[in-house]
Motif scaffolding. Structure first.
Motif, mmCIF file in Angstrom:
data_model
loop_
_atom_site.group_PDB
_atom_site.id
_atom_site.type_symbol
_atom_site.label_atom_id
_atom_site.label_comp_id
_atom_site.label_asym_id
_atom_site.label_seq_id
_atom_site.Cartn_x
_atom_site.Cartn_y
_atom_site.Cartn_z
ATOM 1 N N ASN A 3 18.852 -93.803 -12.513
ATOM 2 C CA ASN A 3 17.991 -93.293 -13.579
ATOM 3 C C ASN A 3 16.564 -93.084 -13.109
ATOM 4 N N ASN A 4 16.097 -93.972 -12.221
ATOM 5 C CA ASN A 4 14.706 -93.855 -11.780
ATOM 6 C C ASN A 4 14.484 -92.679 -10.828
ATOM 7 N N GLU A 5 15.582 -92.006 -10.412
ATOM 8 C CA GLU A 5 15.457 -90.839 -9.564
ATOM 9 C C GLU A 5 15.463 -89.543 -10.367
ATOM 10 N N LEU A 6 15.770 -89.655 -11.654
ATOM 11 C CA LEU A 6 15.824 -88.469 -12.498
ATOM 12 C C LEU A 6 14.432 -88.103 -13.002
ATOM 13 N N PRO A 7 14.190 -86.824 -13.239
ATOM 14 C CA PRO A 7 12.906 -86.442 -13.842
ATOM 15 C C PRO A 7 12.811 -86.979 -15.262
ATOM 16 N N LYS A 8 11.618 -87.149 -15.738
ATOM 17 C CA LYS A 8 11.414 -87.650 -17.098
ATOM 18 C C LYS A 8 11.494 -86.536 -18.137
ATOM 19 N N MET A 9 11.109 -85.332 -17.725
ATOM 20 C CA MET A 9 11.053 -84.213 -18.653
ATOM 21 C C MET A 9 11.902 -83.054 -18.136
ATOM 22 N N MET A 10 12.283 -82.171 -19.042
ATOM 23 C CA MET A 10 13.074 -80.990 -18.686
ATOM 24 C C MET A 10 12.671 -79.830 -19.593
ATOM 25 N N ARG A 11 13.074 -78.633 -19.192
ATOM 26 C CA ARG A 11 12.885 -77.457 -20.038
ATOM 27 C C ARG A 11 14.136 -77.222 -20.873
ATOM 28 N N ALA A 12 13.917 -76.742 -22.088
ATOM 29 C CA ALA A 12 15.030 -76.406 -22.971
ATOM 30 C C ALA A 12 14.661 -75.188 -23.791
ATOM 31 N N HIS A 13 15.669 -74.357 -24.079
ATOM 32 C CA HIS A 13 15.479 -73.231 -24.987
ATOM 33 C C HIS A 13 15.801 -73.711 -26.400
ATOM 34 N N VAL A 14 14.824 -73.634 -27.280
ATOM 35 C CA VAL A 14 14.960 -74.186 -28.623
ATOM 36 C C VAL A 14 14.870 -73.072 -29.657
ATOM 37 N N GLU A 26 9.173 -78.304 -23.409
ATOM 38 C CA GLU A 26 9.314 -79.469 -22.532
ATOM 39 C C GLU A 26 9.811 -80.632 -23.375
ATOM 40 N N LEU A 27 10.974 -81.167 -23.016
ATOM 41 C CA LEU A 27 11.573 -82.268 -23.765
ATOM 42 C C LEU A 27 11.963 -83.390 -22.810
ATOM 43 N N PRO A 28 12.056 -84.619 -23.303
ATOM 44 C CA PRO A 28 12.509 -85.701 -22.436
ATOM 45 C C PRO A 28 13.955 -85.470 -21.975
ATOM 46 N N ILE A 38 28.299 -88.876 -20.004
ATOM 47 C CA ILE A 38 27.718 -88.677 -18.680
ATOM 48 C C ILE A 38 26.531 -87.736 -18.835
ATOM 49 N N LEU A 39 25.620 -87.797 -17.887
ATOM 50 C CA LEU A 39 24.496 -86.864 -17.847
ATOM 51 C C LEU A 39 24.759 -85.860 -16.739
ATOM 52 N N ILE A 40 24.636 -84.570 -17.080
ATOM 53 C CA ILE A 40 24.820 -83.536 -16.071
ATOM 54 C C ILE A 40 23.546 -82.704 -15.927
ATOM 55 N N ARG A 41 23.357 -82.182 -14.733
ATOM 56 C CA ARG A 41 22.367 -81.129 -14.516
ATOM 57 C C ARG A 41 23.076 -79.815 -14.791
ATOM 58 N N VAL A 42 22.583 -79.053 -15.737
ATOM 59 C CA VAL A 42 23.230 -77.796 -16.097
ATOM 60 C C VAL A 42 22.987 -76.768 -14.991
ATOM 61 N N PRO A 140 23.066 -80.895 -29.503
ATOM 62 C CA PRO A 140 22.512 -79.865 -28.604
ATOM 63 C C PRO A 140 23.500 -79.438 -27.537
ATOM 64 N N GLY A 141 23.386 -78.174 -27.136
ATOM 65 C CA GLY A 141 24.283 -77.614 -26.141
ATOM 66 C C GLY A 141 23.656 -77.437 -24.783
ATOM 67 N N GLY A 142 24.029 -76.363 -24.096
ATOM 68 C CA GLY A 142 23.717 -76.227 -22.680
ATOM 69 C C GLY A 142 22.524 -75.386 -22.309
ATOM 70 N N PHE A 143 21.766 -74.865 -23.279
ATOM 71 C CA PHE A 143 20.575 -74.087 -22.932
ATOM 72 C C PHE A 143 19.411 -75.027 -22.592
ATOM 73 N N ARG A 144 19.622 -75.870 -21.603
ATOM 74 C CA ARG A 144 18.609 -76.831 -21.155
ATOM 75 C C ARG A 144 18.958 -77.265 -19.735
ATOM 76 N N GLU A 145 18.031 -77.918 -19.098
ATOM 77 C CA GLU A 145 18.242 -78.263 -17.692
ATOM 78 C C GLU A 145 19.138 -79.480 -17.503
#
Length: 374
Positions: A3-14, A26-28, A38-42, A140-145
């Motif tokens: 978890n500590n290697e993941l970014p804190k923020m990401m971009r999302a289309h809202v 910009e969202l957490p 699980i957490l995935i990188r889209v 929420p769906g997949g229009f995010r990082e």
């Protein structure tokens, strides 16, 4: 990945208001709260007709703000701190359909899964307690990082298939594949696909012909007809604006050596457009006793003639999407038979351009490719 290697923020289309462009925010980065998650990188997010309908507020409008997309693919970057991850590990490439998120496992549907090629008891994509799928309800769906998904709802992307190729299969591909399975046809029988040049339709042409079915694709949009013909599947592609269903049936009758109109035509037809004209055209293409599989669901519904049901003995059934078992079989079929969606890709920041192109009538599938340099 820790978890500590993941970014804190990401971009999302809202989507903040219906009938307005998406806004990049910009969202957490979401955190895992359910042991099944699980957490995935889209890596790729595909645009579906349902995304357009939802964004207009016309179908089960989700609460706003909303992050859409129910057909996407990505890479596992984090697991829950406790089991189960259902065999997945960090680094796995997974494809994500919107349906089947957080099913209860206890209801009648979960204990007796339905649909073509149902899953084993304990999990059903039709669970009434799941509360809506990713990107098509409140979730929420997949229009995010980055996205949280249920490890039970995903499938490993086969080797040799890219995320851009896998994403459109998670709704368009799986939906038309399940509809074809519901027809229960044997090689040599006749299938029709109304709306053959769209996202589902052009995949359906490939699936059906590779299954050995005599396939007739019908459309009226010039771009869609051009796409359908460019596939070179061997299917008969009909422009419904220039040829009547009676003419098409007569041609089938001559080919099959049938003389009576009741014996001419299709064994089954799949209706994809939200149009009464398309429904009627498809129904008229059926031979007596044929099956009409309804995939589209316009708010006003469809008018069905009692004459067709009673005197011609046609049957009408609905089909939504496929099970996890169907998803795995679809992937195997795609790899074996080289079935691929025709795609146009865009960088993450160009979702609104993608939407404009969609409404201009581009056939095939439009996909956000996160690997494209912006």
């Amino acid at each position: 990945m820790a978890n500590n290697e993941l970014p804190k923020m990401m971009r999302a289309h809202v989507l903040e208001q219906y009938n307005t462009p998406y806004q990049v925010r910009e969202l957490p980065v979401p955190t895992i709260e359910n042991p099944n998650d699980i957490l995935i990188r889209v890596d790729a997010a595909s645009y579906c007709h349902t995304d357009a309908v939802l964004a207009s507020g016309k179908m089960r409008p989700p609460p706003l703000p909303h992050i859409g997309c129910h057909e996407f693919a990505g890479t596992v970057v984090c697991l829950a701190t406790q089991p189960p991850a259902h065999g997945l590990k960090v680094g796995d490439r997974v494809a994500v359909p919107g349906r089947g998120n957080h099913v209860c496992g206890r209801c009648l549907e979960c204990q007796n899964p339905s649909g073509p090629m149902p899953d084993e008891p304990g999990y059903s994509i039709y669970c009434p307690n799941a509360g809506g799928g990713l990107g098509v309800g409140s979730k929420p769906g997949g229009f995010r990082e980055y996205a949280i998904v249920d490890s039970r709802q995903v499938a490993i992307i086969p080797a040799g298939m890219t995320a851009v190729e896998a994403a459109p299969l998670m709704c368009a591909g799986l939906t038309i594949f399940a509809a074809l399975m519901k027809c229960e046809l044997k090689p040599g029988q006749r299938i029709g696909i109304m709306g053959c040049g769209g996202g589902l339709g052009h995949l359906g042409l490939q699936f059906a012909t590779k299954m050995g079915l005599k396939t007739t694709g019908v459309d009226v949009v010039s771009q869609a007809l051009t796409l359908a013909r460019s596939l070179e599947t061997g299917a008969a592609i009909i422009d419904a604006s220039s040829k009547s269903p009676e003419e098409v049936k007569q041609e089938m009758g001559k080919e099959d050596g049938r003389e009576h109109p009741s014996e001419m035509g299709l064994d089954a037809v799949i209706i994809l457009p939200e149009s009464q004209k398309s429904f009627d055209y498809g129904m008229q293409l059926l031979k007596n006793g044929g099956l009409l599989v309804l995939v589209s669901f316009p708010p006003e519904g469809f008018h069905v003639s009692a004459d067709d049901i009673v005197f011609r003995r046609t049957r009408v059934v609905g089909s939504l999407i496929g099970s996890n078992k169907a998803m795995r079989e679809m992937f195997e079929f795609c790899i074996k038979n080289n079935v691929k969606a025709k795609t146009r890709t865009y960088p993450f920041s160009k979702l609104n351009q993608l939407v404009e192109d969609y409404h201009s009538g581009f056939g095939g599938k439009l996909v956000l490719d996160m690997t494209i340099e912006e």
